[in-house]
Design a protein around this motif. Structure first.
Motif, PDB file in Angstrom:
ATOM      1  N   TYR A 102      27.348  48.330  43.081  1.00 42.08           N
ATOM      2  CA  TYR A 102      28.948  47.605  42.728  1.00 42.08           C
ATOM      3  C   TYR A 102      30.431  48.156  42.376  1.00 42.08           C
ATOM      4  N   LEU A 103      31.051  47.658  43.065  1.00 35.24           N
ATOM      5  CA  LEU A 103      32.495  47.929  43.464  1.00 35.24           C
ATOM      6  C   LEU A 103      33.496  47.243  42.597  1.00 35.24           C
ATOM      7  N   ALA A 104      34.515  47.580  40.999  1.00 40.40           N
ATOM      8  CA  ALA A 104      34.761  47.115  40.670  1.00 40.40           C
ATOM      9  C   ALA A 104      36.084  46.226  41.941  1.00 40.40           C
ATOM     10  N   SER A 105      36.803  45.275  41.381  1.00 42.94           N
ATOM     11  CA  SER A 105      38.022  45.215  42.650  1.00 42.94           C
ATOM     12  C   SER A 105      39.235  45.389  42.121  1.00 42.94           C
ATOM     13  N   THR A 106      39.725  45.274  43.045  1.00 44.94           N
ATOM     14  CA  THR A 106      41.515  45.609  41.675  1.00 44.94           C
ATOM     15  C   THR A 106      41.900  44.838  40.989  1.00 44.94           C
ATOM     16  N   GLU A 107      41.925  43.348  41.175  1.00 45.32           N
ATOM     17  CA  GLU A 107      41.686  42.210  41.277  1.00 45.32           C
ATOM     18  C   GLU A 107      41.838  42.424  39.151  1.00 45.32           C
ATOM     19  N   GLU A 108      40.521  43.135  38.527  1.00 47.62           N
ATOM     20  CA  GLU A 108      39.645  42.909  37.761  1.00 47.62           C
ATOM     21  C   GLU A 108      40.644  44.108  36.900  1.00 47.62           C
ATOM     22  N   PHE A 109      41.525  45.088  37.186  1.00 51.31           N
ATOM     23  CA  PHE A 109      42.280  45.685  36.915  1.00 51.31           C
ATOM     24  C   PHE A 109      43.671  45.742  36.334  1.00 51.31           C
TER      25      PHE A 109
END
Lengths: 182, 103
Positions: A102-109
């Motif tokens: 799993y790779l966190a999305s930019t939006e989550e940041f």
């Protein structure tokens, strides 16, 4: 220059200038000294600024130059070498990496203050020479030639440092990026 | 045969293939092209070779994905030039600047 005008310029710009100086110097107190000096230099040369719409980029260049000069005077040596964060290869030139799931999305940041603060913290761990190139090139938008001129290094050196800085930051951010949903 | 050993063997085989086949890059060589790739500075031939390696190498695909994501989130976390900078405005510093007689 009228005192009210000077006050307005300082109040409108001091916060981002402090942030930028601190990102370069990694030291809050030094950043304050640098910003003070940067404003004084700016007011001395203010009459040379013909286009008021260019005030912010002009101030930015002054604070960057002042901070870099201060950093050179410190002659600070990193305790940690960037090689510790660079990718590893075996004897055949093959990458030694674990696959990521799993790779966190930019939006989550964008939405998560704590994640953003974590990134800022990891960023500050980069050695000075690499952190500053990444900051100037990727965040502040200077091109390679401008960064080379600011730091008095070659364009080739800027590119090498930039790639190493990005690689190192990737490694530092891995624990955050791979669990961004926590 | 344990998992680590299997992975090492697979990597060794891949390394042998990449080193010996014409027009192929090792991962170490691939690494040197990454910056130019993101700057759109590769020639057409270099781009083809770069993409060929990507198609064959999962480790480099994963690496590049993470590299790119790291770059993007850093720009979000440290950039945002139009967003107001949080924190107190240091009043004593402002006063010191305005009172300075340097000019």
């Amino acid at each position: 220059m009228k005192p009210q005008h000077k006050k307005l310029i300082v109040e409108n710009n001091i916060a981002w200038m402090l942030l930028l100086a601190e990102q370069i110097l990694n030291d809050h107190s030094l950043a304050q000294d640098v910003v003070q000096e940067a404003f004084l230099n700016a007011f001395q040369g203010y009459s040379a600024l013909e286009d008021q719409s260019k005030l912010k980029p002009w101030l930015k260049r002054i604070v960057v130059n002042t901070a870099i000069t201060q950093l050179r005077q410190l002659n600070r040596r990193s305790e940690q070498h960037i090689d510790d964060f660079l990718p590893e290869f075996d004897e055949n030139g093959c990458r030694i990496e674990e696959s990521s799931a799993y790779l966190a999305s930019t939006e989550e940041f964008v939405e998560n203050e704590m994640l953003r603060a974590s990134i800022q913290s990891e960023f500050s761990k980069l050695p000075d020479d690499y952190r500053i190139v990444l900051l100037l090139r990727d965040i502040e938008g200077y091109d390679t030639g401008e960064v080379a001129a600011l730091l008095s290094i070659s364009s080739s050196n800027v590119k090498t440092r930039l790639h190493r800085a990005r690689s190192a930051l990737k490694k530092l951010l891995e624990p955050i990026l791979l669990r961004g949903r926590d | 045969m344990n998992k680590t050993l299997i992975l090492r063997m697979k990597r060794w085989l891949k390394g042998q293939m990449l080193k010996r086949m014409p027009g192929m890059l090792t991962c170490r060589e691939f690494e040197e092209f990454i910056l130019a790739y993101f700057d759109d500075d590769l020639t057409e031939r270099q781009l083809t070779t770069f993409k060929r390696h990507l198609s064959l190498c999962k480790e480099c695909r994963d690496y590049l994905r993470l590299y790119e994501r790291s770059h993007a989130v850093t720009r979000v976390a440290l950039g945002e030039p139009d967003k107001p900078v949080p924190g107190e405005v240091p009043r004593d510093l402002i006063d010191a600047i305005l009172q300075s007689k340097k000019m």
